[in-house]
Design an enzyme around this catalytic site. Structure first.
Site, short mmCIF file in Angstrom:
data_model
loop_
_atom_site.label_atom_id
_atom_site.label_comp_id
_atom_site.label_asym_id
_atom_site.label_seq_id
_atom_site.Cartn_x
_atom_site.Cartn_y
_atom_site.Cartn_z
N LYS A 70 -26.21 10.70 61.25
CA LYS A 70 -26.32 11.41 59.97
C LYS A 70 -26.81 10.45 58.89
O LYS A 70 -26.24 9.37 58.73
CB LYS A 70 -24.96 12.00 59.59
CG LYS A 70 -24.99 12.87 58.35
CD LYS A 70 -23.69 13.64 58.18
CE LYS A 70 -23.68 14.42 56.88
NZ LYS A 70 -22.44 15.18 56.70
N ASP A 106 -23.28 27.94 57.56
CA ASP A 106 -23.95 26.84 58.25
C ASP A 106 -23.03 25.63 58.40
O ASP A 106 -23.41 24.66 59.06
CB ASP A 106 -25.24 26.44 57.51
CG ASP A 106 -25.00 26.19 56.03
OD1 ASP A 106 -24.66 27.13 55.32
OD2 ASP A 106 -25.12 25.02 55.60
N ASN A 107 -21.86 25.70 57.81
CA ASN A 107 -20.88 24.62 57.98
C ASN A 107 -19.68 25.08 58.81
O ASN A 107 -18.62 24.48 58.74
CB ASN A 107 -20.42 24.10 56.61
CG ASN A 107 -21.51 23.34 55.89
OD1 ASN A 107 -22.44 22.83 56.52
ND2 ASN A 107 -21.43 23.27 54.58
N GLY A 148 -31.19 24.04 58.53
CA GLY A 148 -31.46 23.16 59.67
C GLY A 148 -30.92 21.77 59.39
O GLY A 148 -30.44 21.48 58.29
N ARG A 168 -23.58 25.75 64.87
CA ARG A 168 -22.89 26.43 63.77
C ARG A 168 -23.12 27.93 63.84
O ARG A 168 -24.05 28.38 64.50
CB ARG A 168 -23.47 25.90 62.44
CG ARG A 168 -23.34 24.40 62.29
CD ARG A 168 -24.63 23.79 61.74
NE ARG A 168 -24.59 22.33 61.83
CZ ARG A 168 -24.08 21.54 60.89
NH1 ARG A 168 -23.61 22.05 59.79
NH2 ARG A 168 -24.04 20.24 61.07
N ARG A 184 -21.94 10.48 64.36
CA ARG A 184 -20.98 11.59 64.46
C ARG A 184 -21.01 12.11 65.88
O ARG A 184 -22.06 12.11 66.52
CB ARG A 184 -21.43 12.65 63.45
CG ARG A 184 -20.70 13.93 63.47
CD ARG A 184 -20.97 14.72 62.20
NE ARG A 184 -22.26 15.42 62.22
CZ ARG A 184 -22.66 16.24 61.24
NH1 ARG A 184 -21.89 16.46 60.19
NH2 ARG A 184 -23.82 16.83 61.31
N ASP A 190 -18.86 18.93 58.65
CA ASP A 190 -19.53 18.74 57.36
C ASP A 190 -18.54 18.42 56.24
O ASP A 190 -18.12 19.28 55.47
CB ASP A 190 -20.38 19.96 56.97
CG ASP A 190 -21.79 19.78 57.48
OD1 ASP A 190 -21.94 19.12 58.53
OD2 ASP A 190 -22.74 20.26 56.85
N ASP A 236 -33.94 13.95 50.59
CA ASP A 236 -34.45 12.69 51.14
C ASP A 236 -33.98 12.37 52.56
O ASP A 236 -34.36 11.35 53.13
CB ASP A 236 -34.07 11.53 50.20
CG ASP A 236 -32.57 11.47 49.95
OD1 ASP A 236 -31.81 12.15 50.66
OD2 ASP A 236 -32.16 10.74 49.03
#
Ligand code: AMP
Ligand code: MG
Length: 417
Positions: free
Chosen positions: A111, A252-253, A88, A181, A174, A262, A123
């Site tokens: 981002k 996922d990319n 996610g 994706r 972005r 990504d 983080d």
């Protein structure tokens, strides 16, 4: 300046099976590092808007435009070949979709805006160093004619981020028509929520492949997948020709729109080593430069598997079969352009193949070689002879190239340009 942004938020209307609403966590003492008027103009923002206090507040994560519905979407993905059931947006917030004056929609993502329910143990931050790389490279890719997410602005502040050492937090604004994706579909397939899978497919088709929307099922889904296969094939051909190494081609990319997305440990190849691995954590070289073509197909197989409730298996296979021919045709075209060839002639694939083998054997700098080829007149290419260790091999390629150029009906300045 925010009054000129008109939000539509169609993704948010899919409902909370697809995302979690999240607030941005501001960074302290934020300042703009760079703004990109070309990307800003895609959502009708001008220089005055980019210099406004509102814009700095946005790039600090302090205040979002009215109408923004910040959210983190849920997805899954195959990472280095193994399936991770839940990933996610762990550090990117979709702040909303803006419709520009031409009626085009652009998603805006911040981002590095802090933790989300999908941050796992990380983080939610991005550091300045890697954000500069994404900001510059995504725009460079776009300018090279390679589909990519875009980047409108880059900010930094005094909030510390702990990596191998303490670094400055940064945020990139972005943009893409969609950030969906392959992994979004895998999430709903592998968790057995096939109603959501279908809802997401219908949404993507309606928003981004509207010409497929009128077809009956399953033809609608099949035609859409075919186009995803074709876009992905062209994208990866573009990467190979440009010497671009993505570094983390996990599913996922992989963008459902066939965009480069990504920007992590990416690199442009220098010395032409086909086995080059740009990601130091990729110890098996899964995402080496010369494996990107095969991995693109592997990833499409994972997507096709996830779409199996919507498309019969023989049709899935038909779609996947188009990957190779589409990729090869695009690669040929790109390499012909790099060689300054305007026509398509028999023997061109061999000419390109022999050149790539020669560059690999000599570990020649890929980009430097093509720059020289363009800077030197065709009749004077022999001046390069001394720069090759295996001169005979080069000379034989060069002669073949010069003969091939003689079959082009244009003068050398056009080739050089
Ligand atoms: P990547 O390999 O960069 O595509 O990231 C894989 C997953 O880790 C994605 O779900 C990211 O959102 C998440 N992720 C990466 N870096 C961070 C971070 N610093 N904080 C939170 N999540 C992250
Ligand atoms: Mg990612």
């Amino acid at each position: 300046m925010f009054d000129s942004l008109h939000f539509s938020n169609s993704f948010a209307r899919l409902g909370e099976d697809f995302y979690s609403p999240v607030r941005a966590e501001p960074i302290a003492d934020a300042r703009l590092v760079s703004v990109n008027p070309a990307a800003a103009s895609l959502v009708d923002l001008d220089d005055t808007a980019l210099a406004s206090a509102d814009f700095i507040a946005l790039m600090a994560g302090r205040q979002l435009p009215p109408g923004a519905r910040p959210l983190a979407s849920v997805y899954a993905g195959h990472q280095f070949g193994g399936y991770t059931p839940q990933l996610g947006d762990g550090r990117a917030l979709l702040i909303g979709e803006v419709q520009n004056r031409q009626g085009q929609r652009w998603e805006l993502q911040l981002k590095g805006a802090g933790q989300t329910p999908y941050s796992r143990f990380a983080d939610g931050r991005a550091v300045l160093r890697s954000s500069i790389r994404e900001y510059l490279c995504s725009e460079a890719m776009h300018s090279l004619g390679i589909p990519s997410t875009r980047a409108m602005a880059l900010s930094t502040g005094s909030t510390p981020v702990y990596r191998e050492r303490i670094e400055s937090a940064a945020m990139v604004l972005r943009m893409a028509p969609s950030h969906i994706r392959f992994g979004h579909f895998e999430y709903f397939f592998h968790s057995g929520r096939h109603d959501c899978l279908q809802q997401l497919a219908d949404y993507v088709i309606e928003q981004h492949f509207p010409h497929c929307a009128g077809l009956p099922a399953p033809a609608r889904y099949q035609q859409w997948l075919l186009e995803v296969v074709e876009r992905t094939a062209r994208l990866i051909a573009d990467w190979q020709a440009a010497g671009f190494c993505h570094g983390v081609m996990n599913t996922d990319n992989m963008s459902i729109l066939g965009l480069t997305i990504d920007y992590g440990p990416f690199a442009f190849i220098d010395d032409f080593d086909p086995g080059f691995v740009c990601n130091h954590s990729d110890s098996h070289g899964r995402y080496a430069y010369n494996r990107q073509v095969a991995i693109g197909l592997w990833n499409l197989n994972a997507l096709a598997h996830a779409l199996s409730p919507l498309i019969p298996v023989p049709a899935l296979k038909d779609c996947l079969m188009q990957y190779e021919p589409v990729l090869l045709a695009r690669f040929r075209q790109r390499m012909q352009h790099k060689l300054g060839l305007a026509t398509d002639q028999p023997g061109d694939d061999e000419l390109v193949g022999q050149l790539l083998q020669l560059l690999a054997a000599e570990r020649r700098d890929y980009h430097d070689f093509f720059r020289r080829l363009g800077n030197i007149a065709a009749a004077e290419l022999a001046t390069l002879d001394d720069s090759f260790v295996d001169r005979e091999r080069w000379r034989s390629w060069r002669t073949g190239y010069q003969q091939r150029l003689a079959r082009e009906d244009r003068d050398d300045s056009q080739r050089q340009a």
